[in-house]
Design an enzyme around this catalytic site. Structure first.
Site, PDB file in Angstrom:
ATOM      1  N   LYS A  76       0.864  -1.178   0.000  1.00 16.93           N
ATOM      2  CA  LYS A  76       0.000   0.000   0.000  1.00 16.93           C
ATOM      3  C   LYS A  76       0.897   1.224   0.000  1.00 16.93           C
ATOM      4  O   LYS A  76       2.008   1.213   0.531  1.00 16.93           O
ATOM      5  CB  LYS A  76      -0.890   0.037   1.240  1.00 16.93           C
ATOM      6  CG  LYS A  76      -2.174   0.821   1.054  1.00 16.93           C
ATOM      7  CD  LYS A  76      -3.191   0.020   0.266  1.00 16.93           C
ATOM      8  CE  LYS A  76      -4.555   0.686   0.248  1.00 16.93           C
ATOM      9  NZ  LYS A  76      -5.582  -0.139  -0.389  1.00 16.93           N
ATOM     10  N   GLY A 178     -21.748   5.774  -1.696  1.00 15.46           N
ATOM     11  CA  GLY A 178     -20.874   6.276  -2.746  1.00 15.46           C
ATOM     12  C   GLY A 178     -20.833   5.254  -3.861  1.00 15.46           C
ATOM     13  O   GLY A 178     -21.821   4.564  -4.134  1.00 15.46           O
TER      14      GLY A 178
END
Length: 354
Positions: A76, A178
């Site tokens: 990440k 969303g």
């Protein structure tokens, strides 16, 4: 922050004064292959907070990619800054050069604060930017299969609890509509579920109800968790399953798209004590990473969707193991992921993208 004892293979600090880039790339594991994980662009309070997030998220990606059956490790990246004001072409290209310098040990993609168009810019400097727009041969919006995978996990949870892989006639409460939450709502409506939602952005609710007028909305998350429902789907920020929320949930299943839903490790056991089946987030929301990974092979949506359909079967394995061993599904999912990393990773070598 004690980075060296975190168990990560490599943590890279990236700085480019000319563009203002300040970033951290964390590679947790390459036991199964190069480390794939998105780039989060976020205004962290300080460097320690950014490092902690990168370490936590990259570890989760190792488990997510392993459980999804991908030949990928976990990584990440986080960029420190406000994406609304600090994101520039120069900064993204500088970041791309750092990704390229790792030679394929880390494959980057989208996350909070970054989008397909941003990865197109990053990709001008590196071969290892994925999740690009369709115009550049990429897979496009990965929220499509993220939501599809969550739906498959929810179907598996329904099978485990009620004996049928369907949400027909069930009430599903979605916190956050969303991109992922809205796609999920569409699948549920099509399946015959009663859907009730909330979102901090009223416009998101309005857009969803314009497409699906039958969807009900409540004022906030506090109201949502107290609304009678069968399934709770956290699809916004992490840490949604805290002590207060878990104590009042009325449903039988928790299955949502948000990352890191458990506010503390003990919450998985608390859910189990209350008789609530928890579908681990890193298991059910893996559809997005499956979609991004398929881009490496010349993206085919049908092929990626077929892979994401496998989340249903893996979820059933996790639930069965949890029951057999008297574990929470979170621990059972960890065990299956670790087992694959040990058995396959022992002989694995890093397979760099061509």
């Amino acid at each position: 922050m004690d980075v060296l004892s975190s168990g990560h293979e490599q943590v890279v600090f990236c700085s480019d004064p000319g563009s203002g880039l300040r970033a951290i790339i964390a590679i947790h594991s390459t036991a199964l292959g190069p480390a794939l994980g998105g780039t989060r662009f976020y205004p962290y309070a300080d460097e320690d907070a950014a490092v902690a997030d990168a370490l936590r998220l990259s570890r989760a990606m190792s488990y997510k990619n392993s459980l999804a059956g991908l030949d990928l490790g976990g990584g990440k990246a986080v960029i420190i800054g406000d994406p609304r004001t600090d994101k520039t072409e120069a900064l993204l290209r500088a970041y791309g050069r750092f990704v390229e310098s790792l030679g394929g040990r880390y494959l980057t993609a989208c996350d909070v604060g970054t989008y397909n168009a941003d990865l197109d810019v990053v990709g001008r400097e590196t071969r290892f930017a994925h999740g690009r727009s369709e115009a550049y041969g990429g897979c496009g919006d990965s929220s499509v299969l993220t939501a599809y995978g969550v739906f498959q996990g929810m179907r598996a949870a329904a099978q485990h609890c009620w004996g049928a892989p369907s949400l027909t006639g069930r009430t599903v409460a979605i916190a956050g509509v969303g991109k992922v939450g809205s796609w999920l709502a569409g699948h549920l409506v099509e399946d015959g579920a009663d859907v009730v939602v909330t979102d901090v952005d009223p416009a998101a609710v309005e857009r969803l109800q314009a497409r699906h007028p039958q969807v009900r909305a409540v004022e906030d998350t506090a109201a949502l968790v107290r609304t009678p429902h069968d399934v709770y789907a956290p699809c916004a920020l992490g840490g949604a399953l805290d002590e207060e929320t878990v104590a009042v949930l009325p449903g039988r299943i928790v299955c949502g798209g948000a990352n890191n839903q458990l506010a503390a490790p003990g919450m998985a056991d608390r859910l189990r004590e209350r008789g609530i089946l928890y579908a681990p987030d890193f298991l059910v929301n893996a559809g997005g990473v499956i979609q991004v990974e398929d881009e490496r092979h010349g993206f085919s949506f049908p092929r990626a969707q077929a892979k994401a359909s496998g989340i249903f079967d893996v979820a059933l394995r996790v639930f069965a193991l949890a029951d057999a061993e008297g574990l929470s599904p979170a621990v059972a999912a960890d065990r299956l992921a670790e087992e694959r990393m040990r058995s396959v990773g022992r002989l694995a070598t890093i397979r760099l993208p061509r």
